[in-house]
Design an enzyme around this catalytic site. Structure first.
Site, short mmCIF file in Angstrom:
data_model
loop_
_atom_site.label_atom_id
_atom_site.label_comp_id
_atom_site.label_asym_id
_atom_site.label_seq_id
_atom_site.Cartn_x
_atom_site.Cartn_y
_atom_site.Cartn_z
N GLU A 363 0.80 -1.23 0.00
CA GLU A 363 0.00 0.00 0.00
C GLU A 363 0.82 1.28 0.00
O GLU A 363 0.69 2.10 0.89
CB GLU A 363 -0.93 0.00 1.23
CG GLU A 363 -1.81 -1.23 1.32
CD GLU A 363 -2.73 -1.23 2.54
OE1 GLU A 363 -2.60 -0.33 3.39
OE2 GLU A 363 -3.55 -2.15 2.63
N GLU A 472 -6.22 -10.60 -0.70
CA GLU A 472 -6.88 -10.37 0.60
C GLU A 472 -8.39 -10.24 0.45
O GLU A 472 -9.02 -9.42 1.11
CB GLU A 472 -6.35 -9.06 1.24
CG GLU A 472 -4.86 -9.01 1.42
CD GLU A 472 -4.38 -7.77 2.18
OE1 GLU A 472 -5.22 -6.99 2.69
OE2 GLU A 472 -3.15 -7.59 2.27
C1 XIL Z 1 -5.26 -5.73 8.93
C2 XIL Z 1 -5.57 -6.87 9.87
O1 XIL Z 1 -6.59 -7.65 9.31
C3 XIL Z 1 -6.00 -6.35 11.22
O2 XIL Z 1 -6.14 -7.42 12.13
C4 XIL Z 1 -4.96 -5.37 11.73
O3 XIL Z 1 -5.41 -4.80 12.91
C5 XIL Z 1 -4.67 -4.30 10.71
O4 XIL Z 1 -4.29 -4.88 9.50
N1 XIL Z 1 -4.58 -4.44 4.02
C6 XIL Z 1 -3.52 -5.20 4.43
C7 XIL Z 1 -3.60 -5.97 5.69
O5 XIL Z 1 -2.54 -5.33 3.68
O6 XIL Z 1 -2.35 -6.12 6.31
C8 XIL Z 1 -4.60 -5.37 6.64
O7 XIL Z 1 -4.73 -6.26 7.74
C9 XIL Z 1 -5.91 -5.14 5.96
C10 XIL Z 1 -5.75 -4.20 4.80
#
Ligand code: XIL
Length: 792
Positions: A363, A472
């Site tokens: 990101e 994801e």
């Molecule tokens: C999120 C997790 O799901 C949560 O448990 C944590 O508190 C924050 O991070 N994009 C990503 C992930 O690349 O690492 C993120 O994960 C969600 C969005």
């Protein structure tokens, strides 16, 4: 001249070859006769979950224990695997740096039960101290150990391999396979278990480069890992249905939830891939400066390995999830760069060879025009090149892991997707080792890119040679106070999953499909987006939702066709020479060999083209052309003469292997017989004229030599195929040359431009003169010899 332009490519190939060879993992252990490894215990450095053991640092290749000056360091792996059973067994360790004052392999039968460290402790230390073998053991009623000392066998030096065994009521110690001593076992392992550990004298460092457990045939000993449940496989879960196509179905998970049986069962049953949802993020793996923690990641990896799952790394560089020691520390840019490099090197190095891929950067591109790099700690500190550097560092730490840029909001087409595309394209043009793009896919039924746009984005990334992962996916829905969504929303969610999944299934470069969690009982959505939830394929009770049925249904209806080689379908490419040899270009005829026609674009030829791979005796072969009915490939030079098995895989589905006969005829110098009756090599001098007794090459000038890799010398060169217009550096050839027995520097080795099947070697003439024999060696094979004239 061509050779100058080509030199670079061939050196890159050679460099890659050496990298691959030097990639050793832990030293392997030889067993005494009649003994076998305890199943799963042949490499306990890699699979021992050492990250959870304090006082020890671990990489995939070694364990290292440094004791403080003030006392012994005795790390015992109580959370990871231990031996269980009442039969005979042994533990074998290679110590690369046995300390002078004391280095011991420590096996604990019973952990201390009282408030004093030795109360109830049943423990065996077998090791080296002051150039002798020293064995100490404790039986629970005294701080003082009983001891036995034995001389080291002749010739034992650093490193030494120690084996502590329980055999027929005796404790027996071996060094480098030689028995050094034995005494009656006072019941040290009467508990039926043995924890693994080490003991190191004050101020000393021990490196353990191999560790294994063994047992004699018929002994009843197993390796037991608490928390590593073996999921019951159904054969029809998502991972099973996807297996024939090679697509990995994955999910994010937390190591802390693995003790929940329902959770572990569903994870191991359904998915062939796991990604730690948080356990490998920066703040988790480096909670204090230079203090690394792999406990959670190691537990997840152990679970994955036990259940035959791959693991993805997430993530190395991100603006979020950074520890406050870093973000509130006052580091200079140079220090911050050093911190990130060490972090990547240590974390990726710890898992070297064990994770299939890494989200290297997460990101980092803005959500709005002009879609530049997002403000972040790393941008401020390291500047614009931080992505390139991170990928380079990760690649150096694990050259075999595939490296991904991972982001949201750029999954289909549009400004951010274009920005990501352009960014990774730029990385490729700068030679940055990036292998793919993760499309996160946190969406809703009303806000998701169309299947066509996802497909178009995947296709343009494929054209860059990049893989894509749906990395994801979740589809959040409005939920009531009990976390339930409406039936209509669940149906819309199923359609959303189905469309995205269909795009991935249809894209040859989409190799992983992951959801962010898998059960609605553990998902980041409800806490991050209050009022929303129910985002995943299994409900809060681990029951399949319509979304699960959609994924499963798609997998069932897209069964893959297996590639098939036609009878007598493997032939030498386009020519009069019937013999197949190392280096030959060969055609395979058959059906379902590839999804569509693809011709190799760049050089060197790669072992994967259009989703197709060809192996010869298990060695990947360079591919030149694939289509449903025909695949053209080169026999790797490393293949030994004799019968060989050729196998085609298309989109991860392997066909039945076919046998061919490989003749040891390659490489063969092209030759001619001159008027004086001498056999001379067909060689171009630097001025492009043909070398002869009356047209010698100047010392130090460059020559171009031609060979065939496909048959006896005097046959015609096999041509007739559409020839590539630029040279094909077929593979990482170790090509050497001698002129008059003096080594000549080879500047290029590969297929000759314009002549499929013809090999070209460029070399510089060494300090010789007269008519001298030329000989080329390619891999295992030496060419014939023929004369070349070098100026007097
Ligand atoms: C999120 C997790 O799901 C949560 O448990 C944590 O508190 C924050 O991070 N994009 C990503 C992930 O690349 O690492 C993120 O994960 C969600 C969005």
């Amino acid at each position: 001249m061509r050779m100058r332009a080509n030199r670079c490519a061939s050196w890159v190939a050679l460099f890659g070859f050496f990298l691959a060879v030097s990639n050793g993992s832990a030293t392997s252990i030889a067993l005494r006769s009649g003994w076998a490894f305890v199943p799963g215990a042949q490499d306990l450095i890699q699979t021992g979950q050492w990250g959870c053991t304090a006082g020890l640092t671990s990489t995939s290749a070694a364990l290292s224990i440094t004791a403080p000056n003030s006392g012994y360091s005795t790390p015992i792996n109580t959370a990871g695997p231990r031996l269980q059973g009442n039969g005979d067994f042994s533990v074998i360790a290679t110590f690369s740096n046995p300390a002078t004052a004391g280095s011991f392999l420590t096996l604990v039968g019973t952990l201390s039960t009282g408030s004093v460290w030795w109360n109830g402790l049943m423990r065996l230390d077998a090791g080296v101290a002051n150039n002798a073998v020293l064995v100490n053991y404790w039986t629970g009623s005294s701080a003082n150990a009983a001891s036995h000392s034995y001389p080291l066998p002749d010739g034992a030096s650093d490193p030494i391999t120690l084996e502590a065994a329980r055999i027929g009521g005796q404790i027996t110690v071996f060094v480098n396979g030689t028995q050094v001593g034995s005494f009656g076992d006072p019941g040290l392992f009467a508990s039926g278990q043995a924890y693994l550990g080490f003991n190191v004298a004050p101020g000393e460092t021990l490196n353990v480069t191999a560790l294994a457990a063994a047992m004699p045939a018929g002994s009843n000993v197993t390796l037991y890992s608490p928390g590593v449940l073996l999921a019951t496989r159904t054969g029809s879960a998502l991972r099973d249905l996807a297996a024939p196509s090679g697509l990995l179905m994955g999910a994010a998970a937390d190591a802390s939830l693995l003790p929940l049986t329902d959770y572990s069962q569903a994870l191991g049953r359904e998915y062939g891939l796991v990604v730690p949802e948080n356990d490998l993020k920066f703040a988790e793996t480096e909670p204090a400066p230079r203090q690394f923690s792999f406990c959670r990641g190691d537990q997840l990896l152990a679970f994955a390995q036990a259940n035959g799952m791959a693991m993805r790394g997430h993530n190395l560089v991100w603006e979020a999830y950074l520890p406050s020691w870093l973000t509130s520390g006052s580091y200079t840019p140079a220090q911050a760069s050093g911190i990130l490099q060490e972090h990547i090197n240590t974390v990726v190095g710890h898992y070297k060879g064990q994770l299939v891929d890494w989200d290297v950067v997460n990101e980092s591109i803005s959500d709005t025009a002009p879609y530049g790099l997002k403000a972040s700690y790393w941008l401020t500190q390291l500047g614009n090149s931080y992505l390139d550097m991170a990928f380079q560092w990760a690649h150096a730490a694990d050259p075999n892991a595939k490296l991904f840029y991972n982001d949201y909001g750029g999954e289909g087409l549009g400004g951010k997707a274009d920005a990501i595309y352009n960014y990774v394209k730029g990385m490729l043009s700068r030679g940055v080792p990036i292998h793919g793009v993760g499309l996160q896919m946190h969406v809703t039924p009303g806000n998701v890119p169309s299947q066509a746009n996802i497909a178009a984005n995947m296709a343009r990334l494929a054209a860059l040679g990049l893989e894509v992962h749906v990395s994801e996916m979740d589809v959040k829905l409005p939920v009531d106070a009990n976390g339930n969504a409406s039936a209509a929303d669940l149906a819309a969610q199923a359609a959303t999953y189905q469309n995205v999944f269909a795009a991935c299934q249809a894209a040859p470069n989409c190799t992983e499909f992951l959801t962010w969690g898998f059960t609605d009982s553990h998902s980041w959505i409800p806490s991050t987006y209050p009022g929303n939830g129910a985002a995943l394929p299994l409900d809060a009770n681990y029951q399949p939702k319509p979304a699960y049925a959609a994924l499963s249904g798609n997998l069932r209806s897209n069964s893959v066709s297996r590639p098939a080689i036609a009878p007598h379908g493997i032939v030498i490419h386009g020519g009069s020479v019937a013999v197949i040899s190392p280096g030959s270009l060969v055609d395979i005829y058959g059906t379902n060999l590839a999804a569509e026609p693809v011709t190799a674009q760049g050089f060197p030829l790669t072992p994967s083209l259009g989703g197709v791979q060809v192996t010869v005796n298990g060695t990947a072969a360079p591919l030149y052309y694939v289509s449903p009915g025909q695949v053209d490939f080169q026999i790797p030079y490393s293949i030994q003469a004799g019968s060989a098995l050729v196998q085609v895989s298309s989109k991860g589905v392997a066909g039945v292997a076919a046998a061919i006969s490989v003749q040891p005829a390659a490489p063969s110098l092209l030759t001619y017989v001159d008027a004086a009756g001498s056999t001379r090599a067909v060689v171009q001098n630097q001025d492009y004229s043909i070398n002869s007794a009356s047209n010698c090459a100047a010392k130090g000038s460059y020559l171009t030599v031609y060979l065939i890799g496909s048959g006896p010398l005097d046959n015609a060169i096999p041509t007739g195929a559409p020839a590539p217009s630029s040279p094909i550096s077929n593979e990482a050839l170790t090509t050497t040359a001698t002129l008059g027995s003096v080594p000549a520097t080879v500047t290029f080795a590969g297929m000759a431009p314009g002549f499929v099947g013809l090999m070209q070697v460029d070399l510089q003439t060494p300090d010789v003169s007269g008519n001298v024999p030329l000989q080329i060696q390619v891999g295992l094979y030496s060419s014939n010899q023929a004369l070349v004239c070098v100026g007097q």
